[in-house]
Design a protein around this motif. Structure first.
Motif, mmCIF file in Angstrom:
data_model
loop_
_atom_site.group_PDB
_atom_site.id
_atom_site.type_symbol
_atom_site.label_atom_id
_atom_site.label_comp_id
_atom_site.label_asym_id
_atom_site.label_seq_id
_atom_site.Cartn_x
_atom_site.Cartn_y
_atom_site.Cartn_z
ATOM 1 N N ILE A 1 -6.737 0.494 -8.689
ATOM 2 C CA ILE A 1 -5.861 0.146 -7.571
ATOM 3 C C ILE A 1 -6.390 -1.097 -6.866
ATOM 4 O O ILE A 1 -7.512 -1.530 -7.114
ATOM 5 N N ALA A 2 -5.563 -1.643 -5.993
ATOM 6 C CA ALA A 2 -5.991 -2.702 -5.085
ATOM 7 C C ALA A 2 -6.006 -2.103 -3.678
ATOM 8 O O ALA A 2 -5.126 -1.329 -3.316
ATOM 9 N N LEU A 3 -7.020 -2.438 -2.915
ATOM 10 C CA LEU A 3 -7.157 -1.986 -1.530
ATOM 11 C C LEU A 3 -7.182 -3.200 -0.627
ATOM 12 O O LEU A 3 -7.836 -4.191 -0.940
ATOM 13 N N LYS A 4 -6.482 -3.133 0.478
ATOM 14 C CA LYS A 4 -6.532 -4.224 1.443
ATOM 15 C C LYS A 4 -7.119 -3.694 2.741
ATOM 16 O O LYS A 4 -6.610 -2.743 3.331
ATOM 17 N N GLN A 5 -8.216 -4.298 3.149
ATOM 18 C CA GLN A 5 -8.879 -3.919 4.397
ATOM 19 C C GLN A 5 -8.347 -4.853 5.482
ATOM 20 O O GLN A 5 -8.601 -6.052 5.466
#
Length: 78
Positions: free
Chosen positions: A42-46
């Motif tokens: 997955i891609a995570l955006k903080q």
């Protein structure tokens, strides 16, 4: 999708930054999520909280970022 970041996902390498935050690669750790979404990676955006904005304004930024990532995923992964 609300996730428990201690038990359901693992953040890995940084992919980029700009705008409202940083994007990281990651993996799902929860088998039910892996099965439900048919993916492990997955891609995570903080997204960083902006101190001079209200809680509601910060929440709107997060929701806008989630909407944008969801929209992009429809083109990249379908």
């Amino acid at each position: 999708m609300l996730l428990d970041f201690k038990t359901q996902v693992r953040k890995e390498g940084k992919l980029g930054s700009g705008g409202a935050g940083c994007v990281f690669s990651g993996v799902l750790l929860d088998q039910s999520l892996i099965s439900q979404h048919e993916t492990l990676e997955i891609a995570l955006k903080q997204v960083q909280k902006i101190l001079n904005l209200t809680e509601e304004e910060n929440r709107e930024i997060v929701l806008r970022e989630v909407s944008l990532m969801w929209y992009c995923s429809q083109f990249l992964f379908n």
